[in-house]
Design an enzyme around this catalytic site. Structure first.
Site, PDB file in Angstrom:
ATOM      1  N   HIS A 193      -2.220   4.948   7.920  1.00  0.00           N
ATOM      2  CA  HIS A 193      -0.942   4.276   7.676  1.00  0.00           C
ATOM      3  C   HIS A 193      -1.213   2.793   7.477  1.00  0.00           C
ATOM      4  CE1 HIS A 193       3.122   3.112   7.790  1.00  0.00           C
ATOM      5  NE2 HIS A 193       3.349   3.083   9.084  1.00  0.00           N
ATOM      6  N   ASN A 229      -9.078   1.838  -1.792  1.00  0.00           N
ATOM      7  CA  ASN A 229      -9.641   2.656  -2.873  1.00  0.00           C
ATOM      8  C   ASN A 229     -10.971   2.065  -3.316  1.00  0.00           C
ATOM      9  OD1 ASN A 229      -7.626   4.598  -3.135  1.00  0.00           O
ATOM     10  ND2 ASN A 229      -6.492   3.451  -4.680  1.00  0.00           N
ATOM     11  N   HIS A 285      -4.535  12.394  -2.748  1.00  0.00           N
ATOM     12  CA  HIS A 285      -5.751  12.309  -1.920  1.00  0.00           C
ATOM     13  C   HIS A 285      -5.953  13.581  -1.082  1.00  0.00           C
ATOM     14  CE1 HIS A 285      -6.439   7.930  -2.622  1.00  0.00           C
ATOM     15  NE2 HIS A 285      -5.145   7.937  -2.777  1.00  0.00           N
TER      16      HIS A 285
HETATM   17 FE1  HDD Z   1      -1.635   5.855  -1.005  1.00  0.00          FE
HETATM   18  C1  HDD Z   1      -2.680   8.568   0.731  1.00  0.00           C
HETATM   19  C2  HDD Z   1      -4.860   4.599  -0.994  1.00  0.00           C
HETATM   20  C3  HDD Z   1      -0.659   3.281  -3.073  1.00  0.00           C
HETATM   21  C4  HDD Z   1       1.549   6.817  -0.663  1.00  0.00           C
HETATM   22  N1  HDD Z   1      -3.419   6.472  -0.298  1.00  0.00           N
HETATM   23  C5  HDD Z   1      -3.642   7.615   0.416  1.00  0.00           C
HETATM   24  C6  HDD Z   1      -5.014   7.702   0.795  1.00  0.00           C
HETATM   25  C7  HDD Z   1      -5.630   6.587   0.307  1.00  0.00           C
HETATM   26  C8  HDD Z   1      -4.623   5.813  -0.372  1.00  0.00           C
HETATM   27  C9  HDD Z   1      -7.087   6.221   0.446  1.00  0.00           C
HETATM   28  C10 HDD Z   1      -5.649   8.835   1.560  1.00  0.00           C
HETATM   29  C11 HDD Z   1      -5.685   8.561   3.024  1.00  0.00           C
HETATM   30  C12 HDD Z   1      -6.389   9.688   3.734  1.00  0.00           C
HETATM   31  O1  HDD Z   1      -7.604   9.859   3.512  1.00  0.00           O
HETATM   32  O2  HDD Z   1      -5.716  10.387   4.485  1.00  0.00           O
HETATM   33  N2  HDD Z   1      -2.591   4.302  -1.927  1.00  0.00           N
HETATM   34  C13 HDD Z   1      -3.890   3.900  -1.701  1.00  0.00           C
HETATM   35  C14 HDD Z   1      -4.099   2.605  -2.305  1.00  0.00           C
HETATM   36  C15 HDD Z   1      -2.925   2.249  -2.901  1.00  0.00           C
HETATM   37  C16 HDD Z   1      -1.972   3.306  -2.657  1.00  0.00           C
HETATM   38  C17 HDD Z   1      -5.386   1.818  -2.236  1.00  0.00           C
HETATM   39  C18 HDD Z   1      -2.579   1.006  -3.662  1.00  0.00           C
HETATM   40  C19 HDD Z   1      -3.094  -0.148  -3.429  1.00  0.00           C
HETATM   41  N3  HDD Z   1       0.102   5.202  -1.763  1.00  0.00           N
HETATM   42  C20 HDD Z   1       0.303   4.107  -2.571  1.00  0.00           C
HETATM   43  C21 HDD Z   1       1.729   3.902  -2.776  1.00  0.00           C
HETATM   44  C22 HDD Z   1       2.364   4.893  -2.077  1.00  0.00           C
HETATM   45  C23 HDD Z   1       1.316   5.699  -1.454  1.00  0.00           C
HETATM   46  C24 HDD Z   1       2.337   2.784  -3.603  1.00  0.00           C
HETATM   47  C25 HDD Z   1       3.813   5.180  -1.910  1.00  0.00           C
HETATM   48  C26 HDD Z   1       4.763   4.327  -2.106  1.00  0.00           C
HETATM   49  N4  HDD Z   1      -0.753   7.465  -0.199  1.00  0.00           N
HETATM   50  C27 HDD Z   1       0.598   7.624  -0.126  1.00  0.00           C
HETATM   51  C28 HDD Z   1       1.011   8.832   0.680  1.00  0.00           C
HETATM   52  C29 HDD Z   1      -0.365   9.388   1.157  1.00  0.00           C
HETATM   53  C30 HDD Z   1      -1.349   8.442   0.515  1.00  0.00           C
HETATM   54  C31 HDD Z   1       1.914   9.769  -0.027  1.00  0.00           C
HETATM   55  C32 HDD Z   1      -0.649  10.860   0.932  1.00  0.00           C
HETATM   56  C33 HDD Z   1      -1.171  11.392   2.225  1.00  0.00           C
HETATM   57  C34 HDD Z   1      -1.035  10.300   3.168  1.00  0.00           C
HETATM   58  O3  HDD Z   1      -0.483   9.222   2.552  1.00  0.00           O
HETATM   59  O4  HDD Z   1      -1.336  10.321   4.342  1.00  0.00           O
HETATM   60  O5  HDD Z   1       1.821   8.452   1.725  1.00  0.00           O
END
Ligand code: HDD
Length: 701
Positions: free
Chosen positions: A337, A146, A73
């Protein structure tokens, strides 16, 4: 309406950096600078001197302007706004921001693509992030969702594997912003739980026309908790007022070059124009006693609850009405978060959610460089903050008083709220079991809902899905990966599998076990998500030349603008064109700077005999052809109808003779000279509201 949104706004204002125009340029130490264009050198042509502290500070700061981008993202766009509930949700949740329709809660929303880096194009085939931070009176609540209601994997321990597979390949960092490559499809073909989400990803949901025109989903089953401690399972849905609309793949690809900022610009421009995007928040509620009444597991994030089974109940609306002051400070530094919850909202044991509750907090440390990121203005709650957290990188507060609990020296402050309903109290769910690494058997049906999605699609949606699979797998070099994926598709629908197989040159697979119930969920088809059916903010290009029928031009512009459309006159050159009445008419954009892929519809006004013909303008002709190919509404008036007739494929009905309005599959014509009839305007408006027209005859043009 209460003052609440202003609380966040007022808080932001306290952080605005003063306008540098009010004083001289200084160093970070506040020393006024006399000259910033030449470094301090020994002689006019000599080396730069170490003592040039202004030069060194300027370069040092510049050298450190970038922070690590989000691992997923990375590319996004955000805006502020507010949320207001329609009525009290006290029956299900005690969350303060869901109680009182007169209370507006400020929000910040960030939309994003997933795979591409920060500088990648907007209109790639990808999931879109839809993350909302509610600055509630009880603290921040983040709904990190999402634009698709399911996810690729069931357990967050697979997330690094999935992301490694979908990201550009490690040896050459190719492809950017695309999933059409070997490693992703290798992973997918070996991990059948991905198949439902892959169906969504291959659908037009993955190429939204606008962030303002896509749904959002919390994906997981969460838990509402009311004041009596009673829990209710809940799934969150955002529904856009303008309806859900998508691009076509060919258009999306061209748009990546014509305007890589297409979705980001669209959001920014709409808010600047006062066309505030709006979504309705809906919830699907499942009483705890019904947990096992489904043929899938509510804790499995690769499944959705069909709306026909549990209706979506609208509970409030969100409006985005302010662009950020500074992209980096706000959109880049916002930290979401999933575990930012408020009393009344709790988790379930969905293993994907549990992993997220670890990952989001963790990732901010590397991205924002220390534990104090909650002090960054966009992340600051409007609720009072009293912690014993101290020190760390980028600490900006000068704390006084004690920093531990319990204490007597600080008067016992901050006091512990206690379980009196005000503090966050975790839902008392009973859990026990053996310590095991094992997926529950209730998670093992990977294909039924993928089949349901396929069954729910209209013909044109199915065609686009087949084309998308063919495109993506056609870019996969390893034949076994292509074959394995097609074998997986055979478990979903044999017709789909063979249609894809044919396109990518592999043998038809063995038919899969045909054991799905023929279930469909009409709510999943874009055909049923038209929103308010208005044409607000749709962009209409009017192609004009000198001699254009002035009455037609003016009236069409007025009538469409009155419906809320954004109407732009395009000509071969900037400046003005001379109308049939001798007056000059402003050109909004020169044709060489734009393209049909940047507009929703095109209008060809006519002109008296002798009007220069658009046919001699290559850019205009390409514009019309592309609009037709991409199913976009085309309107033609007067002699414009003649031009269209010279291009139109056989089988398309166009008006002929005097005052005859004809509307055929989004091509609306009227041979009248002078102002267009109301009938024409109505038919053209309806064609634009319908967005795209798929059943047109081809080719000619
Ligand atoms: Fe995630 C970012 C949505 C599963 C780990 N995720 C991130 C963002 C969105 C989502 C919208 C961007 C937030 C922003 O604009 O700063 N992610 C989802 C959805 C998931 C999902 C809807 C499943 C239902 N994500 C998911 C899993 C993991 C992560 C299973 C880790 C185990 N996601 C992250 C992250 C991010 C992230 C690595 C990258 C930057 C951040 O968090 O702040 O932690």
């Amino acid at each position: 309406m209460t003052e609440q949104p202003d609380r966040k706004e007022r808080q932001r204002e306290t952080h605005l950096a003063p306008d540098p125009a009010e004083g001289p340029l200084t160093t970070d130490q506040g020393v006024a600078v006399d000259h910033t264009d030449d470094s301090l050198t020994a002689g006019e042509r000599g080396p730069t001197l170490m003592e040039d502290f202004h030069f060194r500070e300027k370069l040092m700061h510049f050298d450190h302007e970038r922070i690590p981008e989000r691992v997923v993202h990375a590319r996004g766009a955000g805006a502020y706004g507010y949320f207001e509930p329609y009525e009290s949700c006290a029956e299900f949740t005690k969350a303060a921001f869901l109680q009182d329709p007169s209370v507006r809660t400020p929000v910040f929303v960030r939309f994003s693509t997933v795979q591409g880096p920060r500088g990648s194009a907007d209109t790639v085939r990808d999931v879109r992030g839809f993350a909302t931070k509610f600055y509630t009176s009880e603290g921040n609540y983040d709904l990190v969702g999402n634009n698709m209601p399911v996810f690729f994997i069931q357990d967050g321990i697979k997330f690094p594997d999935f992301v490694h597979a979908v990201k550009p390949e490690p040896q050459n960092d190719i492809p950017t912003g695309a999933s059409a490559h070997d490693t992703l499809w290798d992973f997918v073909s070996l991990q059948p739980e991905t198949m439902h989400m892959m169906m969504w990803l291959m659908s037009d949901r993955a190429i939204p026309r606008s962030y303002r025109m896509m749904q959002g989903f919390g994906v997981h089953t969460f838990r509402f908790v009311n004041a009596n401690g009673k829990g209710t399972f809940v799934k969150f849905h955002w529904k856009p007022k303008l309806g859900v609309h998508s691009l076509v793949w060919d258009e999306a690809q061209e748009c990546q070059g014509r305007d890589p900022d297409f979705n980001r610009r669209d959001l920014w421009d709409a808010i600047e124009a006062g066309e505030y995007p709006e979504w309705e928040l809906g919830v699907q509620l499942v009483p705890e006693e019904d947990e096992f009444n489904f043929d899938f597991d509510l804790l499995d994030a690769t499944k959705l609850i069909p709306e026909e089974q549990v209706p979506v109940r609208p509970i409030g609306r969100m409006v985005l009405d302010r662009n950020p002051h500074n992209f980096f400070a706000e959109t880049e530094q916002v930290a979401f978060h999933t575990a930012n919850v408020v009393p009344g909202i709790d988790f379930t044991n969905d293993p994907l959610l549990q992993a997220r509750n670890f990952s989001y907090l963790d990732t901010q440390l590397i991205r924002l460089g220390g534990p104090n990121f909650a002090h960054i203005p966009v992340n600051q709650p409007v609720a009072p903050v009293r912690t014993n957290h101290r020190d760390g990188y980028h600490q900006t507060a000068i704390h006084t008083g004690t920093n531990y609990s319990p204490n007597s020296l600080g008067g016992g402050c901050p006091a512990i709220a206690g379980a009196d309903g005000y503090a966050y109290t975790h839902y008392a769910e009973r859990v026990d079991g053996d310590k095991i690494r094992k997926r529950s058997p209730s998670f093992k049906d990977f294909y039924s809902q993928a089949a349901m999605f396929w069954n729910s699609m209209s013909d044109w949606e199915r065609k686009h899905i087949v084309d998308a699979f063919r495109f993506e797998l056609g870019k996969v070099g390893t034949v076994q990966v292509r074959e394995r994926t097609v074998n997986e598709l055979a478990h979903i629908d044999y017709g789909l599998a063979t249609a894809v197989a044919e396109g990518i040159g592999v043998a038809n697979p063995e038919p899969g076990p045909d054991n799905h119930k023929p279930v469909a969920s009409p709510a999943l088809s874009l055909d049923n998500l038209g929103g308010d059916h208005s044409i607000r903010t749709r962009t209409v290009a009017v192609l004009v030349t000198d001699g254009v029928d002035a009455e037609q031009l003016t009236q069409a512009q007025q009538a469409l603008s009155a419906e809320g459309a954004v109407v732009e006159a395009l000509a071969a050159h900037d400046g003005k064109v001379r109308g049939s009445d001798g007056n000059g008419y402003a050109v909004d954009r020169a044709l060489p700077t734009v393209a049909s892929v940047l507009y929703d519809a095109v209008l060809l006004p006519g002109g008296p005999p002798g009007t220069p013909d658009l046919a001699s303008d290559e850019a205009a002709m390409r514009f019309i052809r592309d609009a037709y190919r991409h199913g976009k509404p085309i309107g033609a008036l007067g002699s414009g109808v003649g031009l269209l007739a010279s291009l139109a494929p056989d089988g398309l009905h166009l008006s002929a003779g005097h005052h005859q309005v004809c509307s055929d599959r989004g091509v609306v014509t009227d041979t009248t000279t002078g102002a267009a009839s109301e009938e024409f305007t109505r038919a053209f408006t309806e064609a634009i509201a319908a967005h795209r027209h798929w059943t047109r005859p081809g080719p000619r043009l």
